[in-house]
Design an enzyme around this catalytic site. Structure first.
Site, PDB file in Angstrom:
ATOM      1  N   LYS A 238      41.496  38.232  37.841  1.00 14.12           N
ATOM      2  CA  LYS A 238      40.800  38.536  36.661  1.00 14.12           C
ATOM      3  C   LYS A 238      41.348  39.648  36.043  1.00 14.12           C
ATOM      4  O   LYS A 238      42.270  40.463  36.382  1.00 14.12           O
ATOM      5  CB  LYS A 238      39.532  38.786  37.059  1.00 14.12           C
ATOM      6  CG  LYS A 238      39.312  40.148  37.778  1.00 14.12           C
ATOM      7  CD  LYS A 238      39.144  41.469  36.899  1.00 14.12           C
ATOM      8  CE  LYS A 238      39.311  42.868  37.832  1.00 14.12           C
ATOM      9  NZ  LYS A 238      39.539  43.885  36.894  1.00 14.12           N
TER      10      LYS A 238
ATOM     11  N   ASP B 143      33.430  43.530  42.664  1.00 13.34           N
ATOM     12  CA  ASP B 143      34.025  42.535  41.929  1.00 13.34           C
ATOM     13  C   ASP B 143      33.856  41.235  42.438  1.00 13.34           C
ATOM     14  O   ASP B 143      34.240  40.045  41.619  1.00 13.34           O
ATOM     15  CB  ASP B 143      35.692  42.848  41.680  1.00 13.34           C
ATOM     16  CG  ASP B 143      35.767  43.841  40.787  1.00 13.34           C
ATOM     17  OD1 ASP B 143      35.197  44.009  39.881  1.00 13.34           O
ATOM     18  OD2 ASP B 143      36.933  44.470  40.806  1.00 13.34           O
TER      19      ASP B 143
END
Length: 287
Positions: A10, A136
């Site tokens: 990401k 995350d």
């Protein structure tokens, strides 16, 4: 029985730090999206009631400290699974880079074992479990593009940004997120505009996205590692449409609309840094 699960990295399009919470964590608001740089998680079910793990890079833990191991162990204990699994991680995402490499490995392990062990959990349920492993992990369970709040575990899924090329550059050092948070002076932070970024994404406005890139942690990382700022400025000089540090760093990425410019940035960085990746934006959610 075996599954190979893709675990994409990401990047942060925005990262804002709002305040420090009573639990010691910081309240954040960030826009994140996935890119086509990915680890591959090979999961093999074993009759022996144990979890084993191997990684093809020596600097990644191949024991119970690995987040993929923790993900498998959490599922196994929570749902009383009597079978074991061997996890092999084909590591392509740089480590300690601000790209959620460990978190996405854990998320891919959760998705893969949910299938292999026939647990029947939804992605939302897997994301809730993932929040116990790391902030995350819930985003990485879903993938796609989202606003993340709280510690990063509260997600609001949004539209996919317009397609583009991304040049990811990892300088030759790791960054401790804890150390960077310790350097933050909340009253001095430069706050990105989450609302304007989301609007630009929804309108597929590439120039708007580039103009709204922002990371409140950059200055703290730059103060410890000034070479990251030097790298960012160098990438701007090579003609990137937008440049930002991802997460707490040290990875810096450039957004460009055409491959020729991405290749020019890549070529300009040769001899300056070793780890450069030219990839496409993914931005689509896992099913």
């Amino acid at each position: 029985m075996q599954r190979i699960v893709k675990a994409p990295a990401k990047i942060n399009l925005t990262l804002d730090v709002l305040n420090k919470r009573n639990d010691g964590y910081h309240e954040v608001e960030m826009v994140m999206t996935t890119v086509d740089l990915a680890d591959r998680i090979h999961l093999t079910v074993k009759d022996k009631n144990a979890i084993t793990i191997d990684v093809d890079k020596g600097f990644v833990p191949s024991n119970e400290q690995n987040l993929a191991y923790k993900a498998a162990n959490l599922l196994k204990k929570r749902f009383n699974v009597k079978k074991g699994v061997h996890i092999f991680i084909e590591k392509n995402i740089p480590v300690s880079a601000g790209l959620a490499g460990g978190s996405t490995d854990a998320a891919a392990t959760l998705r893969g074992l949910n299938d292999l062990w026939n647990l029947g959990l939804s992605l939302d349920e897997l994301a809730d479990l993932g929040a116990e492993i790391g902030s995350d992990v819930p985003f990485c369970v879903h993938g796609g593009t989202a606003i993340a709040r709280g510690r990063g575990e509260k997600l609001e899924h949004i539209a996919t940004p317009p397609p583009c090329w991304i040049v990811l550059v990892k300088p030759p050092m790791g960054v401790s997120t804890k150390d960077i948070y310790g350097k933050l002076k909340l009253e001095d932070l430069q706050h990105p505009n989450t609302e304007k970024m989301v609007q630009a994404i929804e309108e597929k406005n590439f120039k708007g996205i580039c103009s709204e890139l922002g990371n409140a942690m950059e200055d703290a990382t730059f103060s410890i590692h000034p070479q990251v700022l030097h790298l960012k400025n160098r990438m701007k000089g090579f003609g990137a449409d937008g440049v930002l540090m991802s997460g707490s760093g040290p990875t810096v990425y450039a957004l460009v609309q055409n491959q020729s410019r991405a290749d020019r940035i890549n070529n300009g960085l040769k001899g300056f840094v070793d780890q450069v990746f030219v990839v496409r934006l993914l931005g689509t959610r896992h099913e």
